[in-house]
Every structure is written in C-alpha cells, then in structure tokens.
Design a protein around this motif. Sequence first.
Motif, mmCIF file in Angstrom:
data_model
loop_
_atom_site.group_PDB
_atom_site.id
_atom_site.type_symbol
_atom_site.label_atom_id
_atom_site.label_comp_id
_atom_site.label_asym_id
_atom_site.label_seq_id
_atom_site.Cartn_x
_atom_site.Cartn_y
_atom_site.Cartn_z
ATOM 1 N N TYR A 26 6.804 -6.652 -4.562
ATOM 2 C CA TYR A 26 7.989 -5.913 -4.753
ATOM 3 C C TYR A 26 8.636 -5.767 -3.360
ATOM 4 C CZ TYR A 26 6.100 -4.955 -8.859
ATOM 5 O OH TYR A 26 5.778 -5.124 -10.106
ATOM 6 N N GLY A 27 9.450 -4.573 -3.007
ATOM 7 C CA GLY A 27 9.906 -4.523 -1.493
ATOM 8 C C GLY A 27 11.166 -2.735 -1.584
ATOM 9 N N ILE A 28 10.884 -2.159 -0.710
ATOM 10 C CA ILE A 28 11.865 -1.421 -0.401
ATOM 11 C C ILE A 28 12.412 -1.267 1.186
ATOM 12 C CG2 ILE A 28 9.752 -0.533 1.034
ATOM 13 C CD1 ILE A 28 10.972 2.554 -0.264
ATOM 14 N N ASN A 29 14.195 -0.763 0.811
ATOM 15 C CA ASN A 29 14.246 -0.793 2.144
ATOM 16 C C ASN A 29 13.615 -0.418 3.655
ATOM 17 O OD1 ASN A 29 16.500 -0.299 4.261
ATOM 18 N ND2 ASN A 29 18.149 -0.387 2.463
ATOM 19 N N VAL A 30 13.873 -0.703 4.844
ATOM 20 C CA VAL A 30 12.878 -0.381 5.394
ATOM 21 C C VAL A 30 13.883 1.268 6.098
ATOM 22 C CG1 VAL A 30 12.344 -0.801 8.432
ATOM 23 C CG2 VAL A 30 11.450 -1.983 6.618
ATOM 24 N N ALA A 31 15.046 1.629 5.877
ATOM 25 C CA ALA A 31 15.655 3.073 5.870
ATOM 26 C C ALA A 31 14.990 3.933 5.337
ATOM 27 C CB ALA A 31 17.284 2.038 5.986
ATOM 28 N N LYS A 32 14.359 3.571 4.874
ATOM 29 C CA LYS A 32 13.676 4.209 3.472
ATOM 30 C C LYS A 32 11.965 4.774 3.499
ATOM 31 C CE LYS A 32 16.365 2.848 -1.075
ATOM 32 N NZ LYS A 32 16.684 2.675 -2.433
ATOM 33 N N VAL A 33 11.580 3.911 5.481
ATOM 34 C CA VAL A 33 10.293 4.249 4.534
ATOM 35 C C VAL A 33 9.849 5.268 6.177
ATOM 36 C CG1 VAL A 33 7.732 3.202 5.679
ATOM 37 C CG2 VAL A 33 9.260 1.723 4.148
ATOM 38 N N LYS A 34 8.941 6.085 5.754
ATOM 39 C CA LYS A 34 9.102 6.929 7.396
ATOM 40 C C LYS A 34 7.278 6.577 8.436
ATOM 41 C CE LYS A 34 9.634 11.394 8.046
ATOM 42 N NZ LYS A 34 9.250 12.922 7.606
ATOM 43 N N GLU A 35 6.660 6.051 7.453
ATOM 44 C CA GLU A 35 5.475 5.825 7.223
ATOM 45 C C GLU A 35 4.538 4.887 6.717
ATOM 46 O OE1 GLU A 35 2.180 7.980 10.274
ATOM 47 O OE2 GLU A 35 3.460 9.275 9.500
ATOM 48 N N ILE A 36 3.643 4.189 7.391
ATOM 49 C CA ILE A 36 2.755 4.002 6.076
ATOM 50 C C ILE A 36 1.423 3.853 6.924
ATOM 51 C CG2 ILE A 36 1.904 0.849 5.888
ATOM 52 C CD1 ILE A 36 4.823 0.313 6.574
ATOM 53 N N LEU A 37 0.002 4.750 5.804
ATOM 54 C CA LEU A 37 -0.947 5.202 6.053
ATOM 55 C C LEU A 37 -2.025 4.233 5.247
ATOM 56 C CD1 LEU A 37 0.645 8.851 6.151
ATOM 57 C CD2 LEU A 37 -0.025 7.356 7.592
ATOM 58 N N PRO A 38 -3.295 4.042 5.787
ATOM 59 C CA PRO A 38 -3.988 3.954 5.050
ATOM 60 C C PRO A 38 -4.384 4.543 3.941
ATOM 61 C CG PRO A 38 -5.277 4.965 7.133
ATOM 62 C CD PRO A 38 -4.023 4.830 7.513
ATOM 63 N N TYR A 39 -5.202 4.113 2.352
ATOM 64 C CA TYR A 39 -5.540 4.877 1.331
ATOM 65 C C TYR A 39 -6.500 6.166 1.640
ATOM 66 C CZ TYR A 39 -6.725 6.721 -3.574
ATOM 67 O OH TYR A 39 -7.745 7.521 -4.107
ATOM 68 N N LYS A 40 -5.994 7.681 1.361
ATOM 69 C CA LYS A 40 -7.208 7.974 1.557
ATOM 70 C C LYS A 40 -7.251 9.337 -0.132
ATOM 71 C CE LYS A 40 -6.624 9.324 6.667
ATOM 72 N NZ LYS A 40 -6.510 10.638 7.475
ATOM 73 N N THR A 41 -8.170 9.675 -0.494
ATOM 74 C CA THR A 41 -8.372 9.829 -1.828
ATOM 75 C C THR A 41 -7.659 11.866 -1.857
ATOM 76 O OG1 THR A 41 -10.891 9.432 -1.901
ATOM 77 C CG2 THR A 41 -10.025 10.905 -3.049
#
Length: 301
Positions: A26-41
């Motif tokens: 799947y894809g998302i426009n980078v303009a909507k993305v603030k940050e990519i974070l590792p999963y945490k419970t």
Amino acid sequence: MSSEILLESGTNELEILEFTVGDNHYGINVAKVKEILPYKTPTPVPNAHPAIEGIFMPRDEIISIVELSECLKMPKSQNIASDMYVLTNFNKINVAFHVHSVVGIHRVSWEAIVKPDNTINSQGNGLATGIIKLNGKLIIILDFEKIVANISPETGLKVSDIAHLTNRKRNELPILISEDSQLLSVLITECLHKSGYSNIIATDNGKEAWDKLNAFKNAGNVKDKVACVITDIEMPQMDGHRLTKLVKDDAVLKDIPVVIFSSLISEEMRKKGELLGADAQLSKPEIGELVETIDKILGTK
C-alpha cells in the motif's frame, strides 16, 4: 522526513511511502507522514472503535493508533515485534497507523497513478484512491481520510457549518470543482447548492479540469463559463498544485481565482500554494469557511 518535494512548484509529482499489511503493498502520500516509529505495545482504550488499537504518547501528545489490518479486513500481524507505526497529519489531526513493514519512498508522477474503477470503489465505498505499478508490484494508495472518517465521522466535512448559509439568493456564477473523491465531490456540490451557488461544474481530477478550462478558452468564453476554481491537491493524472500553476501561468486564465481545498494544508503546503498563486487555501473539513471564502472572492457577500 524530507520536505524537499513540498517546496517544489507544480511538478505534478509526489513521493509515496510504500508499506505492507499482510502480503499486500500500500501507499500514502509522504506529505501526510510526520514520522515512522517502531511498534510499541499501545495502551488500550475502553469501548473504543474496533479499529482503534489503543493510544500512545511518542512526544507530549496522545496519539490514537489505527489497526490498519482491521480496516482492510485482513489478518493481524504474525510478527508484531518488527511492525511499525506511520504517524500522519491531515485534516488538522494526528493519527498513527499500525502497518506490518515499511518498504521505502518512491517519487512518482500523478500521471502514473490510475484511479480505481467502480469494480473496486463501488458507489464510492472503497478505500483506494489510486493504483500504481512499481518494481513489478501493484501498490494501492489508500484513502486515509475516509478510513479515519469511518471511525470518527466528525473528522469529515462539517456539513452542519453551512446551516446559517442556507436559504440565500440563488447565484449563477459558475464554479469549477476538481475533486477525485466521488463522495466528497457530491458533498461539496450539495453544500454549495444549499448556500445559493447553483451553477457547479464537477471534474474528477486536475487534468479533466484543465482540459475543460482549455476548451472554454478555445471557444472564447472561459470567463463566462468559469468564475472560480476549487481544487483538491491529491488527484490522479494531475494534482491540484499543477492545475494551479497552469492556470496562473496562462495569460488568459490567470485572473480566475483558484481555491485549494485539501486535507493537506500544512505550513509547508501553504507556502507551496502561495508560490503557485493560489487565491485561498483551506483545510478540507471546513466547508463553511470554504463557502464564506467563495463569497468574498466572488463578491457575492
């Protein structure tokens, strides 16, 4: 995340973040993305919508987490330790989406993105806004605004905001709308009708709107046919920024007001719209503000 693409003007390109849920891409426009974070419970929220996995606090703000596999009706992750959160901002809200992996970022042209037909998005109920083939894979660009609106309807168009604008004198000034979402196009048109604007021309993307403007220009009556343009930013074939640039660079069309109405109105995107010559820029939930802006631009109020 790099903001370089956000400051470019009318290139008709975007950057897509590719990610996976299950075996699908799947894809998302980078303009909507603030940050990519590792999963945490996450911390569970009692009586929350089934698609809300919980909340977390990566900085000093509490963020809701959407379990994307639940929205897409797919199995949950089998290896949650390697999963990721894609933290987004659109429609003036921050939301994190739980995905199974992040593949990378691709720079593509809107011309390469195909709008799904009605077999995929029957009656506007699907969650795909576009499909693109990259590196031998089909990547489905998801409608994140619709996903969030399905969970929390109040994040969608605030139709109630035009209640005080109804029962006004009818106005025949022609307004051209460029909006790829069939549902939103209908809602915007209905809201304008209720506010007195009865001459609406709806198009599905920037290219269709540009072709219509050129047809009117070639016929010599474009100023009679279009008094104002309302455009989304994200659209297959031609985005709203490219449409704005083409209009404002054209000697005949440049005086036609262009209003950008999008979920992507951030500080960076506002700068880009200003550089392109947009007459106004509004965030998509604010339909009442849109009508009031059209009133001022067209001098009807």
